[in-house]
Design an enzyme around this catalytic site. Sequence first.
Site: not given
Length: 229
Positions: A57, A7, A150, A155, A9
């Site tokens: 985030h 994942d 997040h 995640d 960000e």
Amino acid sequence: MREIVFDTETTGLDPKTGDRMVEIGCIEMVNLVPTGNTYHTYYNPERDMPAGAEAVHGLSASFLSDKPLFRDIFHELLDFLGDAPLIAHNAGFDFGFLNAELVLIEQEPICMSRMVDTVQIAKKRHPGAKLSLDALCTRYGIDRSHRVKHGALLDAELLAQVYVELKGGRQIGLELAADIVAPESPAEAVAVHKAPEGPRREPRPHAPTPEELARHRRFMSGIESPLWG
């Protein structure tokens, strides 16, 4: 089979308009079992952090200012990824940012044939249902109470659990009390099933005793017009 769940960000939604990747988290899985090997880092995006992205985030420009540049440590990430399939939720988004960073430093982008999108898998398994990571965690009873904001590694860890469920759950490998054994490398790991630990018990006798047989005959003789004649 070795797979990587990952994942990212970012500073926004579109690398074509100058948005950058600021965090990546990767979970290694072999035969759908996490091996414990992970890769996680933050990147200095060399730009500001929009308030909307920071609200998602929690990564501020100040926090990221002393983090490494992608160009300086990209080889660590590529070494970890190897040639494994790469699994992400709404994977086109994450692949877009990862490949944009590679193109910026004149590196070969990752082939899209390696992309596995859990949103597409979920659409086939649960048509018409909500397909966000939160929704799938709720559907499969995966604890996400610690997910306040997040985070790429968090995640990825949640998605790894969701991915196993989307592939059929633990029963697909009959991995009750299974361990991962890697003779040479994680890619060669296999599931080994261990007998439950504890004191060994002698098997119980299952043959009827003469007294039980006699009671059974008496019971059967009292049934009128039995179907078996």
